[in-house]
Design an enzyme around this catalytic site. Structure first.
Site, PDB file in Angstrom:
ATOM      1  N   SER A 250      39.291  41.489  32.020  1.00  0.00           N
ATOM      2  CA  SER A 250      38.374  41.962  33.048  1.00  0.00           C
ATOM      3  C   SER A 250      36.918  41.974  32.568  1.00  0.00           C
ATOM      4  O   SER A 250      36.440  40.964  32.079  1.00  0.00           O
ATOM      5  CB  SER A 250      38.843  43.337  33.515  1.00  0.00           C
ATOM      6  OG  SER A 250      38.453  43.531  34.834  1.00  0.00           O
ATOM      7  N   LYS A 254      34.914  38.927  30.524  1.00  0.00           N
ATOM      8  CA  LYS A 254      33.559  38.362  30.650  1.00  0.00           C
ATOM      9  C   LYS A 254      32.906  38.403  29.264  1.00  0.00           C
ATOM     10  O   LYS A 254      32.261  37.456  28.808  1.00  0.00           O
ATOM     11  CB  LYS A 254      32.704  39.173  31.632  1.00  0.00           C
ATOM     12  CG  LYS A 254      33.352  39.506  32.997  1.00  0.00           C
ATOM     13  CD  LYS A 254      32.372  40.249  33.923  1.00  0.00           C
ATOM     14  CE  LYS A 254      32.985  41.202  34.947  1.00  0.00           C
ATOM     15  NZ  LYS A 254      33.851  40.696  35.956  1.00  0.00           N
ATOM     16  N   TRP A 341      40.219  40.140  44.009  1.00  0.00           N
ATOM     17  CA  TRP A 341      38.842  40.572  43.682  1.00  0.00           C
ATOM     18  C   TRP A 341      38.241  39.681  42.588  1.00  0.00           C
ATOM     19  O   TRP A 341      37.050  39.399  42.581  1.00  0.00           O
ATOM     20  CB  TRP A 341      38.912  42.036  43.240  1.00  0.00           C
ATOM     21  CG  TRP A 341      37.646  42.725  42.861  1.00  0.00           C
ATOM     22  CD1 TRP A 341      37.367  43.280  41.646  1.00  0.00           C
ATOM     23  CD2 TRP A 341      36.517  43.004  43.686  1.00  0.00           C
ATOM     24  NE1 TRP A 341      36.127  43.874  41.667  1.00  0.00           N
ATOM     25  CE2 TRP A 341      35.591  43.723  42.906  1.00  0.00           C
ATOM     26  CE3 TRP A 341      36.192  42.708  45.026  1.00  0.00           C
ATOM     27  CZ2 TRP A 341      34.349  44.154  43.401  1.00  0.00           C
ATOM     28  CZ3 TRP A 341      34.955  43.136  45.516  1.00  0.00           C
ATOM     29  CH2 TRP A 341      34.062  43.850  44.714  1.00  0.00           C
ATOM     30  N   HIS A 379      45.888  43.108  38.835  1.00  0.00           N
ATOM     31  CA  HIS A 379      44.859  43.094  37.798  1.00  0.00           C
ATOM     32  C   HIS A 379      45.347  43.860  36.569  1.00  0.00           C
ATOM     33  O   HIS A 379      45.440  45.086  36.598  1.00  0.00           O
ATOM     34  CB  HIS A 379      43.627  43.780  38.402  1.00  0.00           C
ATOM     35  CG  HIS A 379      42.402  43.690  37.562  1.00  0.00           C
ATOM     36  ND1 HIS A 379      41.772  42.495  37.322  1.00  0.00           N
ATOM     37  CD2 HIS A 379      41.684  44.641  36.905  1.00  0.00           C
ATOM     38  CE1 HIS A 379      40.705  42.716  36.566  1.00  0.00           C
ATOM     39  NE2 HIS A 379      40.632  44.010  36.301  1.00  0.00           N
TER      40      HIS A 379
HETATM   41  C1  GCU Z   1      35.647  46.166  38.497  1.00  0.00           C
HETATM   42  C2  GCU Z   1      34.548  45.154  38.475  1.00  0.00           C
HETATM   43  C3  GCU Z   1      34.983  43.855  37.815  1.00  0.00           C
HETATM   44  C4  GCU Z   1      35.597  44.141  36.462  1.00  0.00           C
HETATM   45  C5  GCU Z   1      36.677  45.181  36.601  1.00  0.00           C
HETATM   46  C6  GCU Z   1      37.273  45.631  35.275  1.00  0.00           C
HETATM   47  O1  GCU Z   1      36.659  45.776  39.353  1.00  0.00           O
HETATM   48  O2  GCU Z   1      34.113  44.947  39.790  1.00  0.00           O
HETATM   49  O3  GCU Z   1      33.883  42.984  37.643  1.00  0.00           O
HETATM   50  O4  GCU Z   1      36.077  42.955  35.897  1.00  0.00           O
HETATM   51  O5  GCU Z   1      36.153  46.340  37.192  1.00  0.00           O
HETATM   52  O6  GCU Z   1      36.618  45.545  34.246  1.00  0.00           O
HETATM   53  O7  GCU Z   1      38.421  46.132  35.318  1.00  0.00           O
END
Ligand code: GCU
Length: 398
Positions: A250, A254, A341, A379
């Site tokens: 997540s 990144k 998402w 997720h």
């Molecule tokens: C949120 C956010 C995402 C991120 C995620 C996470 O959903 O919008 O960009 O990747 O959190 O880190 O779990």
């Protein structure tokens, strides 16, 4: 101005409403010449691509060297029921004794030589990664988890081992790999405080109170921490530091991609459900958009990136080119079917659009060096994902 919640409510999940777009060609130099050989990629195209991501998205990491000192706090040769040796190391960042990151390293017992290793940041602290009782509960700022009684941003014993499924330490050592985790909040607590806590202040020039507009945010700081961890791993004889895979889930996916883009010592990069601002093609504006990233998490990227809220297509790059900065090193992107998402299809497309770069740089090996899967479910990162990553690492690092 829409609030983050309004932006989220208005997110598009309808493939037919994805705007028409043209992706920048990763093998075109800024002046329009095509790149046809590896030397030109490394001398011109890669630095130019890197500069764009640095300037417009993640921000520049200051190049100041700060003193770092390692102290081994604890070792346990009988961790995970005797399968692993653990090493708990504190890396002091700068001169102050209260600024540090703690590394928890699992090394398989009985290895015949230095082992390849997975390195990743965790969301909740080293004590959550396994049930090992000698890992202290983190003293850093943590997210509240009221269901587990975690309030006032202080971690408690109740969270020990909650990330066991996410990390699979036992599976890793059984397969001959080491694992190092660091709590990301040690490097920079994940909330917007104007960059007063965490490591950013260590880099401020006299009189500076926050990063400049083109400088790093929290993702840049977390990625810097991963590189400093790799510096340390290079000093451990039991680790094959030329075979360190950087992994993240997540927001930390990144971060793993940006870390691998910045630091070419990472031998392999894994982005698990990294989504918008990670592996997903931004121009699709499917699920999370840049407006949401910048509104909900204004501290993650550079200030310059805020100009691109609602303007994905105006950026001179897209996220397949972040993946290109990993090439020709092995790269794995994973999505989850219900994690809309994060735009699973957009993540997949990025791995397709980076292929020309791998074909140029890795030739016959190109196909083997790009991994992708879409796990059924939401997720998360779990055993299923790790089994795929281990197979991929076996194929590419062994
Ligand atoms: C949120 C956010 C995402 C991120 C995620 C996470 O959903 O919008 O960009 O990747 O959190 O880190 O779990």
């Amino acid at each position: 101005m829409e609030t983050a919640e309004e932006i989220r409510q208005n997110a598009n999940y309808d493939e037919s409403k994805v705007p028409a777009y043209t992706l920048p060609d990763p093998l075109l130099l800024p002046e329009g010449h095509p790149v046809t050989d590896a030397a030109t990629w490394f001398e011109k195209a890669r630095p130019a691509t890197y500069l764009l991501f640095e300037t417009l998205m993640y921000g520049r990491t200051p190049d100041k060297n700060i003193p770092i000192r390692a102290e081994v706090l604890r070792t346990n040769p009988q961790a995970l029921g005797g399968k692993a040796t653990t090493l708990q190391t504190r890396l002091y960042l700068g001169e102050r004794s209260d600024t540090y990151m703690d590394l928890l390293t699992f090394l398989p017992n009985g290895a015949s030589g230095p082992v390849p290793l997975f390195l990743g940041l965790s969301f909740s602290g080293n004590h959550t990664v396994s049930h090992e009782p000698d890992v202290p509960v983190t003293e850093s700022w943590v997210r509240d988890l009221p269901d587990l009684g975690q309030v006032n941003h202080r971690a408690t014993e109740a969270t020990r081992g909650i990330g066991t499924e996410n990390w699979q330490a036992e599976l890793l050592v059984e397969r001959g790999y080491g694992l190092t985790t660091i709590y990301y909040g040690d490097i920079d607590p994940d909330f917007d405080d104007g960059f007063q806590n965490g490591i950013h202040p260590l880099f401020y020039a006299e009189g500076q109170t926050r990063p400049g507009p083109g400088e790093w945010g929290s993702i840049g700081a977390w990625a810097w921490g991963l590189s400093r961890a790799l510096d340390y791993l290079e000093t451990l004889p039991a680790v094959d530091a030329k075979k360190v895979a950087v992994i993240g889930h997540s927001r930390l996916g990144k971060t793993a991609l940006w870390a691998a883009a910045q630091d070419q010592r990472f031998a392999l990069a894994i982005s698990n459900n990294s989504g918008s601002g990670g592996a997903a093609i931004g121009r699709r504006m499917f699920g999370e958009t840049y407006a949401h990233l910048n509104t909900a998490f204004p501290h993650w990227f550079s200030q310059t990136f805020h100009a691109y809220s609602y303007r994905e297509a105006d950026l001179p790059f897209d996220q397949h080119q972040l993946l290109a900065l990993v090439a020709p090193r092995p790269l794995y992107v994973a999505s989850a079917s219900e994690d809309l998402w994060a735009d699973p299809y957009g993540e997949y497309l990025a791995t397709e659009h980076v292929r020309p770069v791998y074909n140029l740089l890795a030739g016959e090996d190109a196909a083997k060096r790009i991994g992708y899967h879409k796990r059924p479910g939401g997720h998360d990162i779990n055993r299923y994902d790790w089994e795929r990553y281990l197979d991929f690492a076996d194929a590419n690092l062994r």
